[in-house]
Write a protein that holds these residues in place. Sequence first.
Motif, PDB file in Angstrom:
ATOM      1  N   LYS A  15       0.850  -1.188   0.000  1.00 45.22           N
ATOM      2  CA  LYS A  15       0.000   0.000   0.000  1.00 45.22           C
ATOM      3  C   LYS A  15       0.889   1.243   0.000  1.00 45.22           C
ATOM      4  O   LYS A  15       1.900   1.304   0.703  1.00 45.22           O
ATOM      5  CB  LYS A  15      -0.871  -0.035   1.260  1.00 45.22           C
ATOM      6  N   GLY A  30      -6.851  -4.253   0.611  1.00 46.73           N
ATOM      7  CA  GLY A  30      -6.291  -5.515   1.092  1.00 46.73           C
ATOM      8  C   GLY A  30      -4.779  -5.591   1.026  1.00 46.73           C
ATOM      9  O   GLY A  30      -4.197  -6.572   1.476  1.00 46.73           O
ATOM     10  N   ASN A  31      -4.139  -4.569   0.474  1.00 49.64           N
ATOM     11  CA  ASN A  31      -2.683  -4.604   0.340  1.00 49.64           C
ATOM     12  C   ASN A  31      -2.003  -4.342   1.672  1.00 49.64           C
ATOM     13  O   ASN A  31      -2.474  -3.551   2.476  1.00 49.64           O
ATOM     14  CB  ASN A  31      -2.212  -3.564  -0.670  1.00 49.64           C
TER      15      ASN A  31
END
Length: 90
Positions: A15, A30-31
């Motif tokens: 992210k 979800g990173n």
Amino acid sequence: MGKHGDAATTRANNKSPWDTMHPGRKWAAGNPEAKSADDIRTDVAEHFRTKPMFRTTEDVFRAFAEGIRQADRLDPDDETEMDDEANEIS
């Protein structure tokens, strides 16, 4: 501080700091975070502690010109080495 232009197939990377501090892009949710929000805040605070803030356009140009002057200052030994290398090539 951000990340854009990634193809959907490359979005599985860490992210970006932007997405850590400003969640909302669904594809980044979800990173894993490359840095925590606290680490990012520390980095930003350090940046503003050590870097000048420009208040006028003249301040920006003055800093730019000084950067060019510093880049133009060569160590005399470096100039000699560059001259020697140029002579070897000739």
